[in-house]
Structure formats: C-alpha cells, structure tokens
Scaffold this motif. Structure first.
Motif, mmCIF file in Angstrom:
data_model
loop_
_atom_site.group_PDB
_atom_site.id
_atom_site.type_symbol
_atom_site.label_atom_id
_atom_site.label_comp_id
_atom_site.label_asym_id
_atom_site.label_seq_id
_atom_site.Cartn_x
_atom_site.Cartn_y
_atom_site.Cartn_z
ATOM 1 N N GLY A 1 -30.401 -26.074 43.332
ATOM 2 C CA GLY A 1 -30.406 -26.623 44.588
ATOM 3 C C GLY A 1 -28.291 -27.536 44.091
ATOM 4 N N LEU A 2 -27.379 -27.078 45.238
ATOM 5 C CA LEU A 2 -26.615 -28.462 45.536
ATOM 6 C C LEU A 2 -26.606 -29.587 45.837
ATOM 7 N N TRP A 3 -26.278 -31.231 45.680
ATOM 8 C CA TRP A 3 -26.784 -31.533 46.730
ATOM 9 C C TRP A 3 -25.466 -32.950 46.386
ATOM 10 N N ARG A 4 -24.642 -33.324 47.871
ATOM 11 C CA ARG A 4 -23.680 -34.156 47.143
ATOM 12 C C ARG A 4 -24.638 -35.097 47.208
ATOM 13 N N VAL A 5 -23.338 -36.515 45.683
ATOM 14 C CA VAL A 5 -23.985 -37.573 45.568
ATOM 15 C C VAL A 5 -23.848 -38.764 46.936
ATOM 16 N N ALA A 6 -22.904 -38.061 47.930
ATOM 17 C CA ALA A 6 -22.714 -39.514 48.548
ATOM 18 C C ALA A 6 -23.495 -39.277 49.645
ATOM 19 N N LEU A 7 -25.246 -37.875 49.591
ATOM 20 C CA LEU A 7 -26.033 -38.393 50.686
ATOM 21 C C LEU A 7 -27.509 -39.402 50.237
ATOM 22 N N ARG A 8 -26.834 -39.684 49.114
ATOM 23 C CA ARG A 8 -27.804 -40.245 48.036
ATOM 24 C C ARG A 8 -29.149 -41.747 49.817
ATOM 25 N N GLY A 9 -27.807 -42.452 50.307
ATOM 26 C CA GLY A 9 -28.714 -43.284 51.161
ATOM 27 C C GLY A 9 -29.224 -42.972 51.904
ATOM 28 N N GLU A 10 -28.443 -41.264 52.387
ATOM 29 C CA GLU A 10 -30.047 -40.992 53.462
ATOM 30 C C GLU A 10 -31.234 -40.245 52.771
ATOM 31 N N LEU A 11 -30.920 -39.629 51.579
ATOM 32 C CA LEU A 11 -31.826 -39.183 51.060
ATOM 33 C C LEU A 11 -33.022 -40.509 50.987
ATOM 34 N N ARG A 12 -32.462 -41.416 49.975
ATOM 35 C CA ARG A 12 -33.220 -42.629 49.836
ATOM 36 C C ARG A 12 -34.277 -43.009 51.008
ATOM 37 N N HIS A 13 -33.435 -43.353 52.264
ATOM 38 C CA HIS A 13 -34.319 -43.551 53.783
ATOM 39 C C HIS A 13 -34.909 -42.065 54.398
ATOM 40 N N ALA A 14 -35.151 -41.493 53.804
ATOM 41 C CA ALA A 14 -36.424 -40.183 54.439
ATOM 42 C C ALA A 14 -37.434 -40.170 53.111
ATOM 43 N N LEU A 15 -36.791 -40.489 51.525
ATOM 44 C CA LEU A 15 -37.697 -40.983 51.238
ATOM 45 C C LEU A 15 -39.040 -42.434 51.227
ATOM 46 N N VAL A 16 -38.239 -42.828 51.091
ATOM 47 C CA VAL A 16 -39.133 -44.469 51.187
ATOM 48 C C VAL A 16 -39.108 -44.646 52.910
ATOM 49 N N VAL A 17 -38.754 -45.000 53.658
ATOM 50 C CA VAL A 17 -38.815 -45.282 54.854
ATOM 51 C C VAL A 17 -39.679 -43.673 55.754
ATOM 52 N N GLU A 18 -39.339 -42.550 55.889
ATOM 53 C CA GLU A 18 -40.001 -41.973 56.428
ATOM 54 C C GLU A 18 -41.532 -40.976 56.082
ATOM 55 N N ASP A 19 -41.054 -41.510 54.509
ATOM 56 C CA ASP A 19 -42.059 -41.078 53.774
ATOM 57 C C ASP A 19 -42.325 -39.109 53.694
ATOM 58 N N LEU A 20 -40.988 -38.750 53.818
ATOM 59 C CA LEU A 20 -40.689 -37.430 54.270
ATOM 60 C C LEU A 20 -40.801 -36.497 52.446
ATOM 61 N N ARG A 21 -41.580 -35.650 52.506
ATOM 62 C CA ARG A 21 -41.440 -35.082 51.464
ATOM 63 C C ARG A 21 -40.977 -33.291 50.973
ATOM 64 N N LYS A 22 -40.916 -32.842 51.736
ATOM 65 C CA LYS A 22 -40.716 -31.429 51.901
ATOM 66 C C LYS A 22 -39.140 -31.749 51.643
ATOM 67 N N ILE A 23 -38.363 -30.354 50.678
ATOM 68 C CA ILE A 23 -37.879 -30.196 50.307
ATOM 69 C C ILE A 23 -36.942 -30.176 51.726
ATOM 70 N N ASP A 24 -37.315 -28.803 52.190
ATOM 71 C CA ASP A 24 -36.658 -28.483 53.554
ATOM 72 C C ASP A 24 -36.692 -28.602 54.652
ATOM 73 N N ARG A 25 -37.574 -30.142 55.087
ATOM 74 C CA ARG A 25 -37.124 -30.351 55.868
ATOM 75 C C ARG A 25 -36.380 -31.240 56.209
ATOM 76 N N TRP A 26 -35.781 -31.803 54.773
ATOM 77 C CA TRP A 26 -34.523 -32.974 54.294
ATOM 78 C C TRP A 26 -33.441 -31.744 54.667
ATOM 79 N N THR A 27 -33.258 -30.678 54.329
ATOM 80 C CA THR A 27 -32.257 -30.090 54.158
ATOM 81 C C THR A 27 -32.083 -29.028 55.506
ATOM 82 N N ALA A 28 -33.157 -29.266 56.366
ATOM 83 C CA ALA A 28 -32.612 -29.188 57.975
ATOM 84 C C ALA A 28 -31.960 -29.395 58.377
ATOM 85 N N ARG A 29 -31.672 -30.666 58.023
ATOM 86 C CA ARG A 29 -31.000 -31.858 59.027
ATOM 87 C C ARG A 29 -29.491 -31.764 58.575
ATOM 88 N N TYR A 30 -28.975 -30.690 57.431
ATOM 89 C CA TYR A 30 -27.490 -30.383 57.166
ATOM 90 C C TYR A 30 -27.008 -29.147 56.721
#
Length: 213
Positions: free
Chosen positions: A147-176
């Motif tokens: 897929g295509l990922w916007r570089v500007a979303l990297r802070g939000e992705l880091r928060h999801a991974l590190v703070v929320e312990d989110l692992r599944k891609i489709d759970r993250w993409t569902a937010r956008y």
C-alpha cells in the motif's frame, strides 16, 4: 481501466523482508530462487521503475542482502511487532533522508509478480477518493501490506505501535479514509506470495507464465 493521474508523486519504495519464515523452516523467504532468479530480484525489478528509490526493511545482519545494493533499514520498535513496524521504519527513514518525498509504497519482499502499474493505480485511487492511504487487493482478498502510506502520519503510527500496542495493519488503516484497488487474478494473482515450500513449486509454474508475458 484508464488512470486519471498524470503526475505521480515521488514515492519511496520499501520491501518488507522482516518475517521469520517459520513455514519454510526459517531463513529469508525473498532469497529463495524461482525461475533462476531470487524472489527479491524479481520484486526489485518490478518496483524500481515505479519508485523514486528502494530500501529494504529487514532485521538481523544486513550483510546478507549486500549483493542487492539496497539500504537496509531495521525496525526500531522491539519485539518483532510485524509489518507495521517495517512501514514505520520506512516512513522515518524517508522523512530523514528524502525530505521532499511525501509517500512510501510498501510491498512484501516475497511477492515476485507485483503489478507494473502498482504505484500509479494506488495514487490514482487515493487522489480520486481523497484518501489518506491506499492498499491493494486481488479477487476478494485485501493485501494491506502492499500500500501507499503518507510520511506525515508516522507520528500517529508510532503512537499506535508503541503506546497502544496495535499490530494489525487493517486496524490502523480503518482510522483513515482508505482507497482499495483491486487487480484481476488471471492469468495469475499479482500478489501471490511464497509462504511455504509448496508455494515455491507453484511459483516456478507461475514464473514461466509471467516471464512469457
């Protein structure tokens, strides 16, 4: 299908090769050979003309990929949290090393038959649909790793991974807002991936079809 995108934005490509290949008994799946070429060679050949540059996301000793001439970028989120960590590593690398590039295209390093219009069609869809992200599909199957990922979303992705312990891609993409682009599966599925030893045998057959096209 006619594309409406005339100017494709600069897009950094990342090949995700961080998997542990447990179903093949370990080792690097992209280094397996089909049709006389490694899977990784085939992936690079497909994506190089479509991207402004390619990097490889892999963990462990980067020297094993030295012959391919790609920058190897490891995850910086511990615990092998999956492909989202590789995507994050690519977004961070692009922000630091390619400041004029706003988009990253991710692809699995074990998909040897990727479409030659992958980047163009994903950009076209996310532009038409005013989406933040775009992912590939074939038949009835979504392929969120591609897929295509916007570089500007990297802070939000880091928060999801590190703070929320989110692992599944489709759970993250569902937010956008997400665009999904579907490719046909005949004469072969362009997102076929070699997960097992049996898949390698099938890949040999498909490689003959693909090389003849």
């Amino acid at each position: 299908m006619k594309l409406v995108t005339t100017d494709i934005p600069l897009t950094q490509g990342v090949l995700l090769a961080g998997g542990l290949a447990r179903r093949m008994g370990g080792g690097d799946k992209p280094m397996r050979t089909i049709g006389g070429r490694t899977i990784l060679e085939r992936v690079i050949a497909r994506l190089s003309p479509q991207c402004s540059g390619l990097i490889l996301n892999a963990n462990g000793d980067p020297a094993r990929f030295a012959s391919f001439g790609l920058q190897v970028v490891a995850d910086d989120v511990p615990g092998f949290p999956g492909p989202l960590a590789g995507i994050l590593a690519a977004l961070d690398w692009t922000a630091a090393n390619r400041p004029g590039v706003e988009w990253v295209l991710s692809a699995a390093g074990d998909c040897p038959f990727l479409p030659r219009d992958l980047v163009a069609r994903l950009h076209d869809a996310r532009t038409r649909e005013n989406a933040q992200l775009a992912v590939a599909a074939s038949g009835d199957q979504s392929h969120p790793v591609i897929g295509l990922w916007r570089v500007a979303l990297r802070g939000e992705l880091r928060h999801a991974l590190v703070v929320e312990d989110l692992r599944k891609i489709d759970r993250w993409t569902a937010r956008y807002p997400l665009a999904t682009v579907t490719w046909p599966t005949e004469p072969l599925d362009p997102f076929f991936n070699a997960n097992t030893v049996e898949d390698i045998a099938e890949a040999e057959r498909l490689a003959a079809l693909d090389d003849a096209s």
